[in-house]
Design an enzyme around this catalytic site. Structure first.
Site, PDB file in Angstrom:
ATOM      1  N   SER A 124       0.840  -1.192   0.000  1.00 59.28           N
ATOM      2  CA  SER A 124       0.000   0.000   0.000  1.00 59.28           C
ATOM      3  C   SER A 124       0.880   1.249   0.000  1.00 59.28           C
ATOM      4  O   SER A 124       2.111   1.163   0.049  1.00 59.28           O
ATOM      5  CB  SER A 124      -0.875  -0.007   1.249  1.00 59.28           C
ATOM      6  N   GLU A 125       0.294   2.355  -0.069  1.00 58.01           N
ATOM      7  CA  GLU A 125       1.024   3.630   0.069  1.00 58.01           C
ATOM      8  C   GLU A 125       1.805   3.648   1.369  1.00 58.01           C
ATOM      9  O   GLU A 125       2.923   4.172   1.453  1.00 58.01           O
ATOM     10  CB  GLU A 125       0.033   4.808   0.055  1.00 58.01           C
TER      11      GLU A 125
END
Ligand SMILES: *[C@@H]1O[C@H](CO)[C@@H](O)[C@H](O)[C@H]1NC(C)=O
Ligand SMILES: *[C@@H]1O[C@H](CO)[C@@H](O)[C@H](O)[C@H]1NC(C)=O
Ligand SMILES: *[C@@H]1O[C@H](CO)[C@@H](O)[C@H](O)[C@H]1NC(C)=O
Ligand SMILES: *[C@@H]1O[C@H](CO)[C@@H](O)[C@H](O)[C@H]1NC(C)=O
Ligand SMILES: *[C@@H]1O[C@H](CO)[C@@H](O)[C@H](O)[C@H]1NC(C)=O
Ligand SMILES: *[C@@H]1O[C@H](CO)[C@@H](O)[C@H](O)[C@H]1NC(C)=O
Ligand SMILES: *[C@@H]1O[C@H](CO)[C@@H](O)[C@H](O)[C@H]1NC(C)=O
Ligand SMILES: *[C@@H]1O[C@H](CO)[C@@H](O)[C@H](O)[C@H]1NC(C)=O
Ligand SMILES: *[C@@H]1O[C@H](CO)[C@@H](O)[C@H](O)[C@H]1NC(C)=O
Length: 552
Positions: free
Chosen positions: A467-468
């Site tokens: 994910s980010e």
């Protein structure tokens, strides 16, 4: 007497007092009122014996002149005396010398003169005397031999220049007592002029003046030129090491007794080096100038010749004159050597840098291999893994065998051959563990992060898997100082679609491109690619690295 005769040798007399046979009628001069004694010119003839009679006659008279001492004019000791002379005494006189077998006679002409108005002499009645400038000269008061006192005491002589006394106060003028002369040191042109000497003659209790006037001529003579160095003149010359130099010192002067000589290091040059062989020479030049010289050959200039000044000396008037020459190596060449040296040094550094640039990796690896065992164990940094490996997981749409590379080739070389300890995402992680927490922890436990890239963004499992938050996390780690190694499995031309962090890493560290195949055969750790990877990996103590070329 002898010395007087020597001095008379210097005289050029206007009045031929002793011109002997040469004059037919010999001239004599006397100042009116002064006594004079005239000798018969033939008396000097050697043929005459002492046994002779001399008779003086006044012109036209047969009566011999008296020998009566009190008479104003009388004959005494063969001389015709006028004590004193009067103007009327001017005229001819004869002297006759009669020996046993032969006789001889001469006529003399006496001129009694008066002084010029306001002067102590008559300008036409002078003795001419010549001296050389810069030399010692003398002025002689002539023809005083007959005017000894009755006690045979040499009379006192007074001196005048241009009828004025006092010139003797100049220290250059020295009275030569007993010789009726004045010595002049360092004669200058200003010394020319009219010198008068006067003595007092006492006869029969009466005093008379006896005076002479000399015209002194000062000849400026190049002979008296002060000695001067022609060469050297305290100068420096540049000579090459090993070259041949003639060392010449020469002095020009008006005298020919100067002997210049060389000295170096407080000794003669021949003592300094026996091959020098100093030679003296002297040669005459026009205008009475003499050049005295001394020279020697330095057939091969040695280093010691640069170390000293070569002094040339000569002695003149008990004074030493010195001039030196110094040899120096040529300046341009020194500069040349310096420039050459500088250039080659720069070149050397340049070449070294290039070589280092080219072989940096090999040098560092060789250094690690050869030196590390001796450097001892590195202090533990508390990390477990040497590298954390991130790679895109194979998907059907991807043509690249990143799985093979990350799971087979990479461990084969780095773990088996080089002894590194890797954490490979997707191999070492346990299924079910939270991806984020594992990555976070494992990256912190690793010394490097290896990111494997493929050209197709669609293959990016990093993006897919993480994910980010994941990216932000290892961005932070990068800032913590963990080094990242980017491996491109194929040339990636375009990074625009890559995540920002990848772009940053590529820009900061560059990337290493894989050029091999993806077969599972043995890969050598000493190929260029693996050397680069190993170069970026932390240094590692020797361990299982001994098996570089292990066969599978
Ligand atoms: C010189 O004169 C004297 C006398 O006057 C005479 O006796 C003598 O012989 C003379 N001598 C000569 C050499 O004539
Ligand atoms: C010298 O004597 C001769 C003869 O007696 C005479 O003719 C002549 O003039 C005299 N000369 C002088 C200068 O007195
Ligand atoms: C003088 O002359 C005679 C003869 O002419 C000679 O014999 C004699 O020696 C001479 N004397 C001297 C002193 O010359
Ligand atoms: C010497 O005396 C003469 C005159 O007899 C005069 O003309 C000349 O100037 C004098 N010399 C000097 C140097 O005064
Ligand atoms: C002569 O000249 C020299 C050099 O100028 C000097 O040293 C010397 O003292 C002089 N002599 C006299 C007597 O003035
Ligand atoms: C000698 O000469 C000096 C100077 O000219 C003078 O004073 C003196 O009176 C003279 N003496 C005689 C005896 O003429
Ligand atoms: C003096 O020595 C110099 C230097 O060696 C030389 O050039 C010159 O010709 C010499 N002069 C004479 C007159 O010998
Ligand atoms: C010095 O060198 C010159 C040549 O430059 C030569 O003619 C001469 O003979 C040499 N002198 C000595 C003493 O060697
Ligand atoms: C040259 O040097 C010597 C000694 O160093 C010195 O005595 C001399 O005066 C100098 N000559 C010149 C012209 O400078």
């Amino acid at each position: 007497m002898t010395s007087t005769f020597l001095l008379i040798g210097h005289l050029i007399l206007l009045i031929p007092l002793f011109s002997a046979e040469e004059c037919i009628v010999c001239d004599y001069f006397v100042l009116v009122g002064e006594p004079t004694a005239i000798s018969c010119p033939v008396i000097t003839l050697p043929a005459l014996h002492s046994d002779y009679n001399m008779t003086w006659y006044k012109n036209g008279s047969n009566t011999p002149i008296t020998t009566e001492k009190h008479a104003r004019i009388h004959v005494r000791k063969g001389l015709l005396w006028f004590i004193p002379a009067t103007l009327e005494d001017s005229g001819l006189y004869e002297c006759e010398v009669r020996g046993l077998n032969r006789s001889n006679q001469k006529t003399i002409n006496l001129k009694v003169f008066k002084n010029d108005n306001g002067l102590c002499f008559n300008g036409k009645m002078k003795y001419e005397q010549v001296v050389n400038s810069a030399n010692i000269g003398n002025i002689i008061c002539p023809d005083l031999e007959n005017f000894k006192d009755e006690d045979n005491v040499k009379p006192e002589v007074h001196w005048y220049k241009e009828c004025k006394p006092g010139f003797l106060e100049d220290k250059r003028f020295v009275l030569a007592e007993g010789e009726n002369a004045v010595l002049i040191h360092n004669v200058s042109v200003q010394d020319k002029g009219n010198y008068t000497c006067r003595m007092v003659y006492t006869y029969m209790g009466k005093q008379y003046n006896v005076s002479r006037t000399m015209s002194l001529v000062v000849k400026e003579s190049p002979l008296q030129m002060r000695p001067e160095f022609i060469y050297p003149k305290n100068n420096t010359i540049e000579v090459e090491l090993g070259s041949h130099v003639v060392m010449e010192c020469n002095v020009s002067s008006g005298i020919n007794s100067l002997i210049p000589y060389w000295e170096v290091n407080d000794g003669y040059v021949d003592d300094f080096d026996s091959t020098y062989r100093e030679q003296f020479y002297e040669k005459g030049m026009p205008h009475g100038i003499t050049v005295a010289g001394t020279k020697f050959n330095i057939s091969k200039v040695k280093v010691k010749d640069y170390a000293y000044k070569f002094f040339c000396h000569f002695i003149y008037e008990s004074q030493q004159f010195t001039s030196y020459i110094k040899l120096e190596p040529p300046a341009q060449n020194i500069q040349g050597y310096l420039i050459g040296g500088g250039v080659s040094l720069v070149f050397l550094v340049f070449v070294t840098l290039i070589i280092y640039k080219i072989f940096k990796i090999d040098i560092v690896l060789w250094y690690r291999n050869s030196c590390h065992p001796f450097l001892g164990e590195k202090a533990s940094d508390g990390k477990i893994y040497d590298a954390y490996v991130l790679y895109p997981k194979n998907r059907e749409s991807c043509l690249y065998s990143s799985d093979i590379f990350a799971l087979k080739i990479l461990p084969e070389v780095l773990e088996r051959q080089c002894g590194y300890n890797l954490f490979i995402f997707g191999r070492n992680d346990l299924p079910g563990e939270a991806v984020i927490s594992i990555a976070d922890e494992k990256i912190r436990q690793s010394r490097r992060v290896i990111v494997i890239l493929v050209p197709e963004p669609s293959c990016y499992s990093i993006l897919e898997d993480a994910s980010e938050k994941h990216l932000a996390m290892y961005n932070a780690l990068i800032q913590d100082g963990i080094k990242v190694i980017l491996i491109e499995l194929e040339k990636i031309h375009d990074y625009t679609n890559m995540p920002e962090s990848i772009k940053y890493i590529k820009q900061k560290y560059g990337a290493i491109r894989w050029k091999g195949d993806f077969s599972e055969r043995s890969h050598s750790a000493s190929t260029r690619f693996w050397k680069k990877v190993r170069y970026h990996m932390p240094s590692r103590k020797r361990g299982s690295s001994s098996g570089f070329h292990l066969l599978p």
